[in-house]
Motif scaffolding. Structure first.
Motif, mmCIF file in Angstrom:
data_model
loop_
_atom_site.group_PDB
_atom_site.id
_atom_site.type_symbol
_atom_site.label_atom_id
_atom_site.label_comp_id
_atom_site.label_asym_id
_atom_site.label_seq_id
_atom_site.Cartn_x
_atom_site.Cartn_y
_atom_site.Cartn_z
ATOM 1 N N ARG A 171 0.369 -7.284 17.413
ATOM 2 C CA ARG A 171 1.487 -8.199 17.168
ATOM 3 C C ARG A 171 2.744 -7.404 16.855
ATOM 4 O O ARG A 171 2.852 -6.770 15.815
ATOM 5 N N ARG A 172 3.680 -7.452 17.751
ATOM 6 C CA ARG A 172 4.929 -6.730 17.567
ATOM 7 C C ARG A 172 5.680 -7.287 16.354
ATOM 8 O O ARG A 172 5.801 -8.498 16.184
ATOM 9 N N GLY A 173 6.176 -6.384 15.511
ATOM 10 C CA GLY A 173 6.923 -6.813 14.344
ATOM 11 C C GLY A 173 6.041 -7.131 13.140
ATOM 12 O O GLY A 173 6.546 -7.613 12.127
ATOM 13 N N TRP A 174 4.745 -6.882 13.259
ATOM 14 C CA TRP A 174 3.821 -7.096 12.145
ATOM 15 C C TRP A 174 3.266 -5.755 11.689
ATOM 16 O O TRP A 174 3.184 -4.797 12.455
ATOM 17 N N LEU A 175 2.870 -5.708 10.424
ATOM 18 C CA LEU A 175 2.278 -4.510 9.851
ATOM 19 C C LEU A 175 0.881 -4.814 9.335
ATOM 20 O O LEU A 175 0.603 -5.937 8.906
ATOM 21 N N VAL A 176 0.033 -3.807 9.368
ATOM 22 C CA VAL A 176 -1.322 -3.915 8.831
ATOM 23 C C VAL A 176 -1.378 -3.243 7.467
ATOM 24 O O VAL A 176 -0.899 -2.118 7.299
ATOM 25 N N LEU A 177 -1.928 -3.927 6.487
ATOM 26 C CA LEU A 177 -2.260 -3.338 5.194
ATOM 27 C C LEU A 177 -3.779 -3.307 5.112
ATOM 28 O O LEU A 177 -4.430 -4.362 5.134
ATOM 29 N N GLN A 178 -4.336 -2.109 5.069
ATOM 30 C CA GLN A 178 -5.791 -1.971 5.093
ATOM 31 C C GLN A 178 -6.263 -1.145 3.898
ATOM 32 O O GLN A 178 -5.775 -0.046 3.660
ATOM 33 N N ARG A 184 -8.686 -5.679 5.591
ATOM 34 C CA ARG A 184 -7.340 -5.501 6.132
ATOM 35 C C ARG A 184 -6.688 -6.851 6.330
ATOM 36 O O ARG A 184 -7.362 -7.867 6.484
ATOM 37 N N GLU A 185 -5.368 -6.832 6.282
ATOM 38 C CA GLU A 185 -4.587 -8.036 6.571
ATOM 39 C C GLU A 185 -3.333 -7.640 7.320
ATOM 40 O O GLU A 185 -2.855 -6.512 7.217
ATOM 41 N N SER A 186 -2.819 -8.560 8.104
ATOM 42 C CA SER A 186 -1.566 -8.342 8.819
ATOM 43 C C SER A 186 -0.490 -9.231 8.222
ATOM 44 O O SER A 186 -0.754 -10.399 7.876
ATOM 45 N N VAL A 187 0.703 -8.672 8.093
ATOM 46 C CA VAL A 187 1.828 -9.434 7.551
ATOM 47 C C VAL A 187 3.053 -9.175 8.424
ATOM 48 O O VAL A 187 3.200 -8.095 8.996
ATOM 49 N N PRO A 188 3.920 -10.167 8.563
ATOM 50 C CA PRO A 188 5.164 -9.911 9.284
ATOM 51 C C PRO A 188 6.010 -8.876 8.531
ATOM 52 O O PRO A 188 5.941 -8.773 7.313
ATOM 53 N N ALA A 189 6.778 -8.093 9.260
ATOM 54 C CA ALA A 189 7.539 -6.997 8.667
ATOM 55 C C ALA A 189 8.431 -7.469 7.527
ATOM 56 O O ALA A 189 8.604 -6.766 6.531
ATOM 57 N N GLU A 190 8.980 -8.664 7.647
ATOM 58 C CA GLU A 190 9.890 -9.148 6.604
ATOM 59 C C GLU A 190 9.166 -9.447 5.297
ATOM 60 O O GLU A 190 9.798 -9.577 4.247
ATOM 61 N N ARG A 191 7.835 -9.545 5.341
ATOM 62 C CA ARG A 191 7.075 -9.785 4.119
ATOM 63 C C ARG A 191 6.331 -8.543 3.630
ATOM 64 O O ARG A 191 5.573 -8.590 2.669
ATOM 65 N N ALA A 192 6.552 -7.435 4.307
ATOM 66 C CA ALA A 192 5.799 -6.219 3.984
ATOM 67 C C ALA A 192 6.094 -5.744 2.570
ATOM 68 O O ALA A 192 5.171 -5.362 1.831
#
Length: 561
Positions: free
Chosen positions: A12-19, A30-38
């Motif tokens: 997903r472009r513009g999303w980040l993974v926190l693992q 792990r979870e994925s969050v949109p960049a603006e919520r990182a």
């Protein structure tokens, strides 16, 4: 301690993974969050678990978090750590070291453009260009952990990687916070030294007048003083026989014309490097924010890719002014490199001399040399490989007084002359000599090689030997400084009012502190220096002495050091 990985979500472009991961790199939830919520997600995890964050590049990830008001306690910078492990002799047999060059070998984004920073003696001239490829953060972490675990010195490498990564956090934080800087004071200093700033461009009057006077004194009214080649020819035409236009050589020649020329060079350098254009480019909102490059040279020393923070001249230090009610606490590690050499080598005689606040005076008191000037010349010659002059003449005295210390740098020099790698205390290794060096040495060994080939090879060997001689000392001093900063960063968090680091210069730190706790910050600097020595060398008789002063401006504090 748990790990928390932060990387781009490939799906997903513009999303980040926190693992999450265990301390041996085994992946967990792990979870994925949109960049603006990182930033929000990082802050929540930081408060809940205080993990060590693992990401590709602190210079890429951390500034956005800082801008959102999020600071992290720990990190592991995969790119910086990859560079260390890739070249370290301690883990030469690892899969990471044996792998072909890939995206992790590319420089960070700020270094990718040509001319981003100035090359130095310690640069790796064989480094490749920046590469844009997907980065496997999880896989790279496992490779790095395996390389450390299977290395010759896991404890030392772990300390080095932690210190290097913390240094990257500090670099981003110092850029974000900025060094307090008064544009008004800077303008006043420039006006006093250079004269009024010309309204329509051009150079200030005092610089132009001095330029005319030098050209007239040389009898060459059209000579370009800013061209080294033209100036050298002009000096020779005027009967001043010098081999270069370097200030030290001109100073040795002496004479009124040379004195005028040296003054011109000083003012021109100030105007070019830290004049009004620099002020407008690098200072805003009362802060100077350079772009630090941790590990910017292969010895581990920092560089900058903009702002020239590592070369702030004494003339403009008065523009670094603490905020109202605040102070600048300045600490300078006295004779750091000789003290590091004493600790590395276990030379007890040099350690005893280093128990003085002034190590060079300790040499005098021990009867090694006659005066402090001789002590400094001799020690610098030992660390930098002087083969002529006063340094070379004093070397036998150092060898007798400090046999273990001198043997260590001599062994490093001989290794370099053979084209071998040398390694700092914690595990950063020197690069191999360039292909040109190897060609020169090989040419001298073939049948029929002439005397010029032999001379060229001897010169190349000596030059590289001087590099490796100093590499082990300069690199280990850089490691000590990283540990000093890391220990200080932790201690400052316990002092009310948020005193914080704002400047670093190899062996010097500046803390911006509320006036009421400035003495606490000063003590934190001293305690952190002791801790850094203990972290690197364990119990040691070497004292890492500091000169610490508190002032309203950088110049105030430096005047008392």
């Amino acid at each position: 301690m748990s790990l928390a990985l932060l990387y781009d979500d490939a799906a997903r472009r513009g999303w980040l993974v926190l693992q999450d991961a265990t301390d041996d790199g085994a992946p967990l939830a792990r979870e994925s969050v949109p960049a603006e919520r990182a930033a929000e997600a990082v802050l929540a995890k930081e408060r809940a678990a205080r993990p060590r964050w693992v990401w590709d590049d602190t210079a890429r990830r951390y500034p956005a978090l800082l801008a959102a008001g999020v600071r992290v306690e720990r990190a592991h910078d995969l790119r910086l750590c990859h560079a260390i492990l890739r070249g370290s002799a301690f883990c030469a047999g690892s899969a990471l070291a044996a792998a072909p060059r890939g995206p992790w070998d590319a420089p960070r984004a700020a270094e990718a453009s040509p001319g981003a920073r100035t090359a130095t003696l310690f640069d790796d001239e064989d480094a490749g260009p920046a590469v844009e490829e997907p980065l496997d953060v999880v896989g790279e972490l496992r490779l790095q952990l395996d390389a450390v675990a299977g290395s010759q010195a896991p404890r030392r490498l772990r300390l080095l990687l932690a210190a290097e990564s913390t240094g990257a956090l500090i670099a981003a934080e110092m850029t974000h916070d900025g060094l307090p800087w008064s544009a008004e004071a800077h303008d006043r200093i420039l006006t006093e030294i250079l004269g009024e700033r010309p309204a329509g461009g051009g150079r200030p009057e005092r610089l132009e007048r001095l330029s005319r006077e030098v050209r007239e004194a040389l009898g060459q009214p059209t000579l370009n003083l800013d061209s080294s080649a033209e100036l050298l020819n002009g000096l020779r035409r005027a009967g001043i026989e010098v081999s270069s236009t370097r200030s030290w050589e001109l100073r040795d020649h002496g004479g009124p014309i040379v004195e005028q020329l040296l003054e011109y060079k000083r003012l021109s350098r100030l105007y070019t490097a830290n004049g009004w254009a620099w002020l407008e480019t690098w200072v805003s909102g009362g802060r100077f924010r350079p772009d630090y490059v941790p590990g910017g040279v292969v010895s581990g020393r920092w560089a900058t890719s903009g702002g020239g923070a590592l070369q702030i001249p004494a003339a403009v230090r008065g523009a670094a002014v603490a905020d109202p009610g605040w102070k600048l606490v300045v600490a300078d590690a006295a004779q750091l490199e000789p003290r590091v050499l004493a600790a590395m080598s276990g030379d007890q005689a040099m350690a005893r001399a280093g128990r003085h606040a002034d190590l060079y005076q300790g040499f005098v008191d021990a009867g090694v040399v006659a005066d402090r000037k001789q002590a400094k010349v001799a020690m610098l010659g030992a660390m930098y490989g002087a083969t002529t002059g006063d340094s070379a003449a004093l070397m036998p005295r150092l060898e007798r007084a400090f046999p273990r210390a001198i043997a260590m740098v001599e062994a490093a020099a001989r290794a370099g002359e053979r084209g071998e790698v040398v390694t700092t205390w914690l595990g950063r290794s020197s690069p191999l000599p360039s292909q040109r060096w190897q060609d020169l040495v090989a040419a001298a060994s073939v049948e029929g090689a002439g005397p010029e080939d032999a001379r060229a090879a001897r010169s190349a060997r000596r030059d590289w030997g001087r590099f490796t001689r100093n590499f082990i000392v300069q690199g280990t001093a850089a490691e000590w400084a990283l540990c000093w900063m890391a220990a200080l960063r932790r201690r400052l968090l316990t002092i009310p009012g948020r005193p914080h680091l704002v400047f670093f210069l190899h062996d010097e730190l500046l803390v911006h502190s509320p006036g009421g706790v400035a003495e606490d910050a000063a003590q934190a600097l001293r305690d952190s220096a002791v801790e850094a020595g203990r972290l690197l060398f364990g119990p040691t008789r070497v004292e890492f002495a500091l000169s610490v002063h508190i002032g309203e401006t950088y110049a105030d504090a430096k005047r008392h050091m």
